[in-house]
Design a protein around this motif. Sequence first.
Motif, PDB file in Angstrom:
ATOM      1  N   GLY A 189       1.997  -0.926   8.447  1.00  0.00           N
ATOM      2  CA  GLY A 189       2.444  -2.180   7.844  1.00  0.00           C
ATOM      3  C   GLY A 189       2.014  -3.378   8.683  1.00  0.00           C
ATOM      4  O   GLY A 189       1.610  -4.406   8.150  1.00  0.00           O
ATOM      5  N   ALA A 190       2.080  -3.198  10.008  1.00  0.00           N
ATOM      6  CA  ALA A 190       1.668  -4.294  10.899  1.00  0.00           C
ATOM      7  C   ALA A 190       0.164  -4.532  10.767  1.00  0.00           C
ATOM      8  O   ALA A 190      -0.301  -5.674  10.770  1.00  0.00           O
TER       9      ALA A 190
ATOM     10  N   LEU B 269       4.875   5.535  11.466  1.00  0.00           N
ATOM     11  CA  LEU B 269       3.638   5.341  10.701  1.00  0.00           C
ATOM     12  C   LEU B 269       3.722   4.091   9.833  1.00  0.00           C
ATOM     13  O   LEU B 269       2.799   3.280   9.790  1.00  0.00           O
ATOM     14  N   GLN B 270       4.839   3.987   9.124  1.00  0.00           N
ATOM     15  CA  GLN B 270       4.982   2.856   8.201  1.00  0.00           C
ATOM     16  C   GLN B 270       4.991   1.532   8.951  1.00  0.00           C
ATOM     17  O   GLN B 270       4.404   0.551   8.498  1.00  0.00           O
TER      18      GLN B 270
ATOM     19  N   VAL C  50       0.871  -1.173   0.000  1.00  0.00           N
ATOM     20  CA  VAL C  50       0.000   0.000   0.000  1.00  0.00           C
ATOM     21  C   VAL C  50       0.909   1.223   0.000  1.00  0.00           C
ATOM     22  O   VAL C  50       1.960   1.215   0.640  1.00  0.00           O
ATOM     23  N   ALA C  51       0.517   2.257  -0.749  1.00  0.00           N
ATOM     24  CA  ALA C  51       1.245   3.526  -0.712  1.00  0.00           C
ATOM     25  C   ALA C  51       0.235   4.616  -0.386  1.00  0.00           C
ATOM     26  O   ALA C  51      -0.874   4.610  -0.927  1.00  0.00           O
ATOM     27  N   VAL C  52       0.609   5.502   0.506  1.00  0.00           N
ATOM     28  CA  VAL C  52      -0.320   6.579   0.860  1.00  0.00           C
ATOM     29  C   VAL C  52       0.429   7.910   0.885  1.00  0.00           C
ATOM     30  O   VAL C  52       1.588   7.967   1.300  1.00  0.00           O
TER      31      VAL C  52
ATOM     32  N   ALA D 159       1.454  -6.017   5.201  1.00  0.00           N
ATOM     33  CA  ALA D 159       2.254  -5.851   3.981  1.00  0.00           C
ATOM     34  C   ALA D 159       2.921  -4.481   4.061  1.00  0.00           C
ATOM     35  O   ALA D 159       2.505  -3.633   4.862  1.00  0.00           O
ATOM     36  N   PRO D 160       3.951  -4.227   3.233  1.00  0.00           N
ATOM     37  CA  PRO D 160       4.606  -2.923   3.305  1.00  0.00           C
ATOM     38  C   PRO D 160       3.649  -1.761   3.014  1.00  0.00           C
ATOM     39  O   PRO D 160       2.850  -1.836   2.088  1.00  0.00           O
ATOM     40  N   VAL D 161       3.739  -0.752   3.855  1.00  0.00           N
ATOM     41  CA  VAL D 161       2.957   0.476   3.621  1.00  0.00           C
ATOM     42  C   VAL D 161       3.955   1.632   3.591  1.00  0.00           C
ATOM     43  O   VAL D 161       4.734   1.797   4.527  1.00  0.00           O
TER      44      VAL D 161
END
Length: 406
Positions: free
Chosen positions: A361-362, A356-357, A338-340, A366-368
């Motif tokens: 992510g937790a 935040l990431q 996910v990208a925000v 998955a990676p955010v």
Amino acid sequence: MVDTRARQSRHPVSVIVVAAGSGTRLGAGVPKAFAEVAGEPMLTRALRAITGMRGEVRTVVVVPTQLLQTAADIALRAGLDRDSVAVVEGGATRQASVAAGLSAVDPASDVVLVHDAARALTPAVVFDRVVAEVRASGAGVVPALPVIDTIKRVDSGGSVLGQVDRSQLAAAQTPQGFPLMPLIEAYSTVDGEHTDDASLFAAAGRPVRTVQGDALAFKITTPADLARAERVVAGNGEERMPELPRTGVGIDVHAYDEAAPLWLGALHWPGEVGLAGHSDGDAISHAICDALLSAASLGDLGSVFGTSDPALVGAHGDVFIGRTIALLADAGFRVGNVAVQVVARHPRVGSRREELQARLGALVGAPVSVSATTSDGLGFTGRGEGVTAVATALIVRVPAVPAVPG
Ligand code: CTP
Ligand code: MG
């Protein structure tokens, strides 16, 4: 080596596809060419190869009388041009079917190919190779493969009489190609049944040459051949094209509320101006949920969670993200990433980016990645009236795990 770059010809090539046999040895309950290989009739597959040929091509399809319309529909579905196809009724033998096809061939053609629909997986390049060699040599042309097995001559009692010199043998396939007029002449003069067109052509005193055949041009005759064809198709990935990943997008906007605590990205931001909203106004979490739901085509935050669930009044982002991930899992999806991006004058998102990431992510599993920008003083974010968050999500369908018996 044969030059497969088809010589420029002003004449079209005609291809006769014989598909009028009953398929006794296959025993599929339908004429063989209409039996399916991995969900598609052999005839469809055979005709599709013709769409891959170079140059102008006309096709004559020879079928049992009750399947004339079906064959015309199949030809269109295979991608052939309606004007380039004739469908005719076959005869009692393969030779009679080819003769019927020949009578419908475009007389402007210089070369005619005769092909068994039962060789359904023959690649287009073999057709082109045969055409090129007919044009280059003027002879009849047979695609052939060397014989690998040692061949014995045996008597009717099963005793071996001798060995055949394998170096002089070749297994003939189709499409076989001929200059048109000499083939018509051969068909009109030669008597008796011939197992293929090249032997009839040779019986008329004409020369026949070979070009390289192709293992995929094998003839589907028995159920074992059909099973082999299905394995080939599956191995090519034609039937089991892996599903592509899916992307989704989500946007959320909340106005600042001096009286509220700030919750953003599922984190509490002490000392920062808060955001107004039915829940906690966490634009980052909400945009992420919308992106995930969008990728899975599951609707959006409003339609999925509504505003009436008392459990969600004042709920923080972790609750929404957790429920969204559960919905995706139920629908068979896993998150890739996910990208925000946040558009706001404050808070300074970059100051807590790592935190935040890690937190998001937790929650997502998955990676955010989190980024931020201002809007150069423009619009409501520029005037400092609120926060916008934009998110994208990539998801994939999890392959179904076969049930373990017992
Ligand atoms: N064929 C044809 N007309 C016939 C017989 C055969 O058009 N009267 C075609 C078949 O449809 C096939 C090709 O010739 O595409 C090769 O024949 P074969 O593999 O023998 O097919 P069938 O005759 O259908 O099968 P079987 O001999 O098992 O009945
Ligand atoms: Mg037959």
